[in-house]
Motif scaffolding. Structure first.
Motif, PDB file in Angstrom:
ATOM      1  N   SER A  20       0.924  -1.249   0.107  1.00  0.00           N
ATOM      2  CA  SER A  20       0.066   0.023  -0.198  1.00  0.00           C
ATOM      3  C   SER A  20       0.985   1.247  -0.081  1.00  0.00           C
ATOM      4  CB  SER A  20      -0.884  -0.134   1.322  1.00  0.00           C
ATOM      5  OG  SER A  20      -1.599   1.357   1.430  1.00  0.00           O
ATOM      6  N   THR A  21       0.376   2.295  -0.570  1.00  0.00           N
ATOM      7  CA  THR A  21       1.281   3.528  -0.721  1.00  0.00           C
ATOM      8  C   THR A  21       0.333   4.549   0.054  1.00  0.00           C
ATOM      9  OG1 THR A  21       2.462   3.142  -2.593  1.00  0.00           O
ATOM     10  CG2 THR A  21       2.377   5.423  -1.888  1.00  0.00           C
ATOM     11  N   ARG A  22      -1.050   4.760  -0.600  1.00  0.00           N
ATOM     12  CA  ARG A  22      -2.118   5.715  -0.196  1.00  0.00           C
ATOM     13  C   ARG A  22      -2.690   5.510   0.997  1.00  0.00           C
ATOM     14  NH1 ARG A  22      -0.767   6.429  -5.314  1.00  0.00           N
ATOM     15  NH2 ARG A  22      -0.963   4.122  -5.428  1.00  0.00           N
ATOM     16  N   THR A  23      -3.014   4.267   1.043  1.00  0.00           N
ATOM     17  CA  THR A  23      -3.924   3.872   2.257  1.00  0.00           C
ATOM     18  C   THR A  23      -3.180   4.105   3.472  1.00  0.00           C
ATOM     19  OG1 THR A  23      -5.513   2.593   0.832  1.00  0.00           O
ATOM     20  CG2 THR A  23      -5.762   2.441   3.205  1.00  0.00           C
ATOM     21  N   SER A  24      -2.114   3.452   3.320  1.00  0.00           N
ATOM     22  CA  SER A  24      -1.162   3.305   4.579  1.00  0.00           C
ATOM     23  C   SER A  24      -0.688   4.590   4.864  1.00  0.00           C
ATOM     24  CB  SER A  24       0.016   2.417   4.363  1.00  0.00           C
ATOM     25  OG  SER A  24       1.027   2.545   5.128  1.00  0.00           O
ATOM     26  N   SER A  25      -0.254   5.356   3.731  1.00  0.00           N
ATOM     27  CA  SER A  25       0.509   6.747   4.471  1.00  0.00           C
ATOM     28  C   SER A  25      -0.703   7.575   4.787  1.00  0.00           C
ATOM     29  CB  SER A  25       1.603   7.132   3.238  1.00  0.00           C
ATOM     30  OG  SER A  25       0.641   7.232   2.235  1.00  0.00           O
ATOM     31  N   SER A  26      -1.843   7.555   4.297  1.00  0.00           N
ATOM     32  CA  SER A  26      -2.809   8.563   4.569  1.00  0.00           C
ATOM     33  C   SER A  26      -3.385   8.228   6.224  1.00  0.00           C
ATOM     34  CB  SER A  26      -3.862   8.692   3.355  1.00  0.00           C
ATOM     35  OG  SER A  26      -4.508   7.521   3.394  1.00  0.00           O
ATOM     36  N   PHE A  27      -3.395   7.031   6.427  1.00  0.00           N
ATOM     37  CA  PHE A  27      -3.954   6.684   7.748  1.00  0.00           C
ATOM     38  C   PHE A  27      -2.986   7.272   8.657  1.00  0.00           C
ATOM     39  CE2 PHE A  27      -7.329   3.919   6.725  1.00  0.00           C
ATOM     40  CZ  PHE A  27      -8.298   4.106   7.553  1.00  0.00           C
ATOM     41  N   ILE A  28      -1.503   7.293   8.235  1.00  0.00           N
ATOM     42  CA  ILE A  28      -0.606   7.736   9.103  1.00  0.00           C
ATOM     43  C   ILE A  28      -0.662   9.091   9.255  1.00  0.00           C
ATOM     44  CG2 ILE A  28       1.914   7.812   9.605  1.00  0.00           C
ATOM     45  CD1 ILE A  28       2.289   5.055   8.337  1.00  0.00           C
ATOM     46  N   ALA A  29      -0.686   9.839   8.209  1.00  0.00           N
ATOM     47  CA  ALA A  29      -0.988  11.446   8.356  1.00  0.00           C
ATOM     48  C   ALA A  29      -1.993  11.612   8.892  1.00  0.00           C
ATOM     49  CB  ALA A  29      -0.764  11.784   6.777  1.00  0.00           C
ATOM     50  N   ALA A  30      -3.166  11.055   8.732  1.00  0.00           N
ATOM     51  CA  ALA A  30      -4.465  11.486   9.382  1.00  0.00           C
ATOM     52  C   ALA A  30      -4.347  11.333  10.956  1.00  0.00           C
ATOM     53  CB  ALA A  30      -5.680  10.420   8.896  1.00  0.00           C
ATOM     54  N   MET A  31      -3.576  10.276  11.458  1.00  0.00           N
ATOM     55  CA  MET A  31      -3.629  10.026  13.072  1.00  0.00           C
ATOM     56  C   MET A  31      -2.280  11.210  13.363  1.00  0.00           C
ATOM     57  SD  MET A  31      -4.813   8.186  14.959  1.00  0.00           S
ATOM     58  CE  MET A  31      -4.703   7.606  17.005  1.00  0.00           C
ATOM     59  N   GLU A  32      -1.308  11.196  12.971  1.00  0.00           N
ATOM     60  CA  GLU A  32      -0.577  12.534  13.148  1.00  0.00           C
ATOM     61  C   GLU A  32      -1.007  13.872  13.096  1.00  0.00           C
ATOM     62  OE1 GLU A  32       3.562  11.462  11.792  1.00  0.00           O
ATOM     63  OE2 GLU A  32       3.246   9.624  12.970  1.00  0.00           O
TER      64      GLU A  32
END
Ligand code: ASP
Length: 323
Positions: A70-82
């Motif tokens: 995953s590129t988008r799903t994983s990194s957007s969840f990380i960005a969302a949480m942070e």
């Protein structure tokens, strides 16, 4: 398993219908629930545009567990949480976790939930998120279960349709490409059936939309057609939702080679489309939309992926009782 709810939160933050809940399938959403998530996503967007981040989820931890690339799903969840002030335990690739030693999914999620407040899971097996949720007391969010569903992608897709066209009711939506294995198509179609839309399923014969989804559409009276030729729909569609042929789901690579370049959206094709419409793609693209289309104002796929972070911020805040 019965989910733990933090009763120390003021009641109004926990009355959104999502607090403490798993997000496993789009079947959990009705139009009211969608309107709520979209409203929170809009608030998240203005917050990010004005301040960059907030402390809404300070002290909360997300376990981001990805058994598939995953590129988008994983990194957007990380960005969302942070961006909401929370922290993330990223587990990317089974080779770096005890799964490589043979640990089961139930044991893995029961471990992670002792450290985290919410678990995001991507896994190659249909039903894996439901299995994880059965064992976990903390909320589990399905980030793609094989060829099953991808509910958070469908939420951001629907949000993008509303943003691009200003409405969802009354639209003609074409889904193009791998409709058999494309989980984003399955989830988005299930959401669209809550609206007054017409659907066009454009695919090679071997990659047709699954029959159970057609039956659901018939049941609620949504008009749809199954076609093979993209030229039969291009002039009339409001949304052209293009998908990648899912190579990793083919057991026969000769069959994959036959269908991989079946549709290519290029400026010549787009010259036949309406002036007001949107081209979408869950990404990654591997040739089905030519780079020459990127400058077309109707190309919405980069805006679409940006919306993913706002939708995932809204979902995390909602399940953690802070929306
Ligand atoms: N990124 C999307 C998914 O995970 C679409 C794709 O991979 O083609 O399903």
């Amino acid at each position: 398993m019965q989910k733990i709810q933090n009763t120390a939160l003021p009641a109004d933050q926990t009355q959104n219908g999502f607090f403490g809940q798993d997000i496993l399938s789009v079947d959990q959403f009705d139009r009211q629930g969608l309107a709520y998530i979209f409203h929170v996503a809009e608030e998240m967007r203005s917050m990010v545009e004005r301040f960059g981040s907030a402390d809404l989820l300070q002290g909360k931890i997300l376990a981001n567990l990805f058994y598939e690339p995953s590129t988008r799903t994983s990194s957007s969840f990380i960005a969302a949480m942070e961006r909401l002030g929370g922290k993330v335990i990223p587990i990317h690739g089974v080779q770096y976790s005890s799964v490589s030693k043979g640990e089961s999914l139930p044991d893995t999620v029961r471990t992670l939930e002792t450290y985290a407040d919410v678990i995001v899971l991507r896994h190659p097996d249909v039903g894996s998120a439901a299995l994880a949720a059965h064992y976990a007391k903390k909320p589990v969010i399905n980030a793609g279960d094989g060829i099953g569903e991808h509910p958070t992608q469908a939420l951001l897709d629907l949000f993008t349709i509303k943003e691009e066209l200003g409405t969802i009711d009354g639209l003609r939506v074409a889904m193009v490409g791998d409709l058999k294995y494309g989980r984003t198509v399955h989830s988005l179609t299930k959401l669209l059936k809550l609206y007054n839309v017409t659907l066009e399923f454009v695919s090679p014969p071997m990659l047709r939309i699954p029959n159970n989804i057609c039956l659901e559409l018939k049941h609620v009276g949504i008009p749809y057609r199954e076609l093979e030729n993209i030229h039969d729909v291009i002039k009339d569609v409001d949304i052209l939702y293009v998908t990648r042929v899912q190579k990793e789901r083919f057991s026969d690579l000769v069959a994959y080679e036959k269908v991989k370049n079946y549709y290519i959206v290029d400026p010549a094709l787009m010259s036949q489309a309406k002036g007001k419409m949107a081209i979408m793609h869950p990404l990654p693209r591997v040739g089905e939309i030519s780079y020459a289309v990127d400058e077309d104002p109707r190309a919405a796929y980069f805006r679409q992926m940006k919306n993913g972070m706002y939708i995932r911020m809204a979902l995390l805040a909602a399940v953690l009782g802070k929306a």
